[in-house]
Write a protein that holds these residues in place. Structure first.
Motif, PDB file in Angstrom:
ATOM      1  N   ASP A   1       0.878  -1.160   0.000  1.00  0.00           N
ATOM      2  CA  ASP A   1       0.000   0.000   0.000  1.00  0.00           C
ATOM      3  C   ASP A   1       0.919   1.214   0.000  1.00  0.00           C
ATOM      4  O   ASP A   1       1.400   1.651   1.044  1.00  0.00           O
ATOM      5  CB  ASP A   1      -0.898  -0.003   1.233  1.00  0.00           C
ATOM      6  N   LEU A   2       1.208   1.720  -1.186  1.00  0.00           N
ATOM      7  CA  LEU A   2       2.215   2.780  -1.319  1.00  0.00           C
ATOM      8  C   LEU A   2       1.786   4.082  -0.657  1.00  0.00           C
ATOM      9  O   LEU A   2       2.619   4.932  -0.372  1.00  0.00           O
ATOM     10  CB  LEU A   2       2.545   3.003  -2.796  1.00  0.00           C
ATOM     11  N   GLY A   3       0.511   4.229  -0.382  1.00  0.00           N
ATOM     12  CA  GLY A   3       0.049   5.414   0.349  1.00  0.00           C
ATOM     13  C   GLY A   3       0.529   5.431   1.780  1.00  0.00           C
ATOM     14  O   GLY A   3       0.541   6.472   2.429  1.00  0.00           O
ATOM     15  N   GLN A   4       0.933   4.288   2.275  1.00  0.00           N
ATOM     16  CA  GLN A   4       1.393   4.174   3.658  1.00  0.00           C
ATOM     17  C   GLN A   4       2.914   4.049   3.778  1.00  0.00           C
ATOM     18  O   GLN A   4       3.438   3.839   4.862  1.00  0.00           O
ATOM     19  CB  GLN A   4       0.732   2.956   4.317  1.00  0.00           C
ATOM     20  N   VAL A   5       3.634   4.162   2.664  1.00  0.00           N
ATOM     21  CA  VAL A   5       5.088   3.985   2.650  1.00  0.00           C
ATOM     22  C   VAL A   5       5.759   5.303   2.300  1.00  0.00           C
ATOM     23  O   VAL A   5       5.451   5.916   1.282  1.00  0.00           O
ATOM     24  CB  VAL A   5       5.496   2.906   1.613  1.00  0.00           C
ATOM     25  N   ALA A   6       6.676   5.724   3.172  1.00  0.00           N
ATOM     26  CA  ALA A   6       7.448   6.937   2.892  1.00  0.00           C
ATOM     27  C   ALA A   6       8.393   6.670   1.722  1.00  0.00           C
ATOM     28  O   ALA A   6       8.844   5.536   1.529  1.00  0.00           O
ATOM     29  CB  ALA A   6       8.246   7.336   4.120  1.00  0.00           C
ATOM     30  N   PRO A   7       8.721   7.695   0.927  1.00  0.00           N
ATOM     31  CA  PRO A   7       9.585   7.483  -0.246  1.00  0.00           C
ATOM     32  C   PRO A   7      10.947   6.875   0.074  1.00  0.00           C
ATOM     33  O   PRO A   7      11.508   6.159  -0.732  1.00  0.00           O
ATOM     34  CB  PRO A   7       9.760   8.897  -0.825  1.00  0.00           C
ATOM     35  N   ASP A   8      11.462   7.124   1.267  1.00  0.00           N
ATOM     36  CA  ASP A   8      12.787   6.601   1.608  1.00  0.00           C
ATOM     37  C   ASP A   8      12.717   5.496   2.671  1.00  0.00           C
ATOM     38  O   ASP A   8      13.687   5.227   3.352  1.00  0.00           O
ATOM     39  CB  ASP A   8      13.695   7.727   2.082  1.00  0.00           C
ATOM     40  N   ASP A   9      11.589   4.827   2.784  1.00  0.00           N
ATOM     41  CA  ASP A   9      11.414   3.790   3.801  1.00  0.00           C
ATOM     42  C   ASP A   9      12.063   2.486   3.358  1.00  0.00           C
ATOM     43  O   ASP A   9      11.501   1.702   2.614  1.00  0.00           O
ATOM     44  CB  ASP A   9       9.923   3.574   4.073  1.00  0.00           C
ATOM     45  N   TYR A  10      13.283   2.254   3.835  1.00  0.00           N
ATOM     46  CA  TYR A  10      14.020   1.045   3.458  1.00  0.00           C
ATOM     47  C   TYR A  10      13.331  -0.216   3.961  1.00  0.00           C
ATOM     48  O   TYR A  10      13.503  -1.285   3.408  1.00  0.00           O
ATOM     49  CB  TYR A  10      15.453   1.101   3.962  1.00  0.00           C
ATOM     50  N   ARG A  11      12.540  -0.120   5.032  1.00  0.00           N
ATOM     51  CA  ARG A  11      11.869  -1.288   5.594  1.00  0.00           C
ATOM     52  C   ARG A  11      10.758  -1.803   4.687  1.00  0.00           C
ATOM     53  O   ARG A  11      10.307  -2.930   4.808  1.00  0.00           O
ATOM     54  CB  ARG A  11      11.286  -0.968   6.954  1.00  0.00           C
ATOM     55  N   ALA A  12      10.303  -0.980   3.750  1.00  0.00           N
ATOM     56  CA  ALA A  12       9.217  -1.394   2.852  1.00  0.00           C
ATOM     57  C   ALA A  12       9.699  -2.386   1.811  1.00  0.00           C
ATOM     58  O   ALA A  12       8.911  -3.026   1.150  1.00  0.00           O
ATOM     59  CB  ALA A  12       8.610  -0.174   2.153  1.00  0.00           C
ATOM     60  N   GLY A  13      11.027  -2.518   1.660  1.00  0.00           N
ATOM     61  CA  GLY A  13      11.558  -3.465   0.691  1.00  0.00           C
ATOM     62  C   GLY A  13      11.436  -2.983  -0.742  1.00  0.00           C
ATOM     63  O   GLY A  13      11.426  -3.759  -1.655  1.00  0.00           O
ATOM     64  N   LEU A  14      11.349  -1.667  -0.929  1.00  0.00           N
ATOM     65  CA  LEU A  14      11.191  -1.123  -2.263  1.00  0.00           C
ATOM     66  C   LEU A  14      12.477  -0.519  -2.792  1.00  0.00           C
ATOM     67  O   LEU A  14      12.506  -0.035  -3.908  1.00  0.00           O
ATOM     68  CB  LEU A  14      10.083  -0.066  -2.288  1.00  0.00           C
ATOM     69  N   THR A  15      13.521  -0.551  -2.015  1.00  0.00           N
ATOM     70  CA  THR A  15      14.788   0.004  -2.473  1.00  0.00           C
ATOM     71  C   THR A  15      15.612  -1.093  -3.122  1.00  0.00           C
ATOM     72  O   THR A  15      15.304  -2.270  -3.007  1.00  0.00           O
ATOM     73  CB  THR A  15      15.581   0.610  -1.293  1.00  0.00           C
ATOM     74  N   ASN A  16      16.686  -0.709  -3.780  1.00  0.00           N
ATOM     75  CA  ASN A  16      17.561  -1.695  -4.429  1.00  0.00           C
ATOM     76  C   ASN A  16      18.168  -2.615  -3.393  1.00  0.00           C
ATOM     77  O   ASN A  16      18.554  -2.183  -2.314  1.00  0.00           O
ATOM     78  CB  ASN A  16      18.682  -0.994  -5.201  1.00  0.00           C
ATOM     79  N   ASP A  17      18.250  -3.873  -3.730  1.00  0.00           N
ATOM     80  CA  ASP A  17      18.837  -4.859  -2.806  1.00  0.00           C
ATOM     81  C   ASP A  17      20.333  -4.853  -2.886  1.00  0.00           C
ATOM     82  O   ASP A  17      20.929  -4.657  -3.858  1.00  0.00           O
ATOM     83  CB  ASP A  17      18.309  -6.253  -3.124  1.00  0.00           C
TER      84      ASP A  17
END
Length: 70
Positions: free
Chosen positions: A54-70
């Protein structure tokens, strides 16, 4: 899932994209020589992970969301 074949990419390029990409570009997708093309499985995996959030609940730099490069 098996990797894409040159024949499949060439047919897709012809059928859907009016031969927009030349054969050298398609070859890079099948057998990358520059080491910068992600595997198709990795791209699909990343997309599935992104759309499950739910991207509305994820900050743009939230590494815990697992959306950043691995």
């Amino acid at each position: 899932m098996s990797g894409p074949t040159f024949a499949t990419l060439k047919a897709t390029n012809t059928e859907f994209f009016d031969n927009r990409w030349d054969e050298k570009d398609l070859e890079q997708l099948v057998a990358p020589t520059f080491g910068v093309v992600s595997s198709f499985e990795k791209v699909i995996s990343d997309l599935q992970r992104i759309v499950s959030k739910d991207l509305g609940q994820v900050a743009p730099d939230d590494y815990r969301a697992g959306l950043t490069n691995d």
